[in-house]
Scaffold this motif. Structure first.
Motif: not given
Length: 165
Positions: A52-61, A68-70, A81-87
């Motif tokens: 599937h197209t699920m991805i993991m956005n990088g650099y989370s602790d 949760g949020l990254s 743009f200063g917006k939070r994003y999900t891991t």
């Protein structure tokens, strides 16, 4: 044969919580199969028919909630743009927006009914083209190793089960 079809349904809905929960149920079904069969007589194969197209956005602790949020160094990561994003996010699916992306809260994204953010708007998330893992245990399990072409799987099952000559 056991299919974890609800995993697929959850991904199509861009609901990572339900996809992960169903993956745990699938793992329990595999354990039950292993417990109820003789490993000398039963070949158990675990694989998927697509990704599937699920991805993991990088650099989370490390230890950051995967749903949760990254965060990095205890602070929410933000885009340009200063917006939070999900891991976890999806390349496409129902949660993509026309216009500016929302700025989700941790409480919002940890809700089991949350639909992870997606880049491209579709009525349902699609399959992707990545390779999928394949694992085996039992007679002829050595035939399942590494990354293989999909059509190879039929031939290996055929060979392992001695279905045709």
């Amino acid at each position: 044969m056991v299919e974890g079809g609800r995993i697929d349904h959850a991904h199509h809905a861009t609901n990572a919580y339900r996809a992960f929960t169903e993956t745990i149920a699938f793992d329990e079904a595999i354990k039950t199969a292993l417990d109820k069969t003789n490993p000398q007589e039963t070949l158990i194969i675990v694989t998927a028919d697509h990704a599937h197209t699920m991805i993991m956005n990088g650099y989370s602790d490390r230890g950051n909630p995967i749903l949760g949020l990254s965060k990095k160094n205890g602070q929410f990561n933000k885009d340009e743009f200063g917006k939070r994003y999900t891991t976890i996010g999806y390349g496409n699916g129902i949660a993509a927006v026309n216009g500016p992306r929302n700025n989700p809260t941790q409480k919002e994204v940890l809700d089991p009914d949350y639909h992870q953010q997606a880049l491209i708007k579709f009525s349902s998330e699609t399959h992707s083209g990545e390779d999928v893992a394949i694992f085996a245990k039992g007679p002829e399990a050595f035939l399942f190793q590494g990354a293989v072409e999909q059509n190879y799987i039929f031939h290996v099952i055929n060979e392992a089960l001695h279905l045709t000559n």
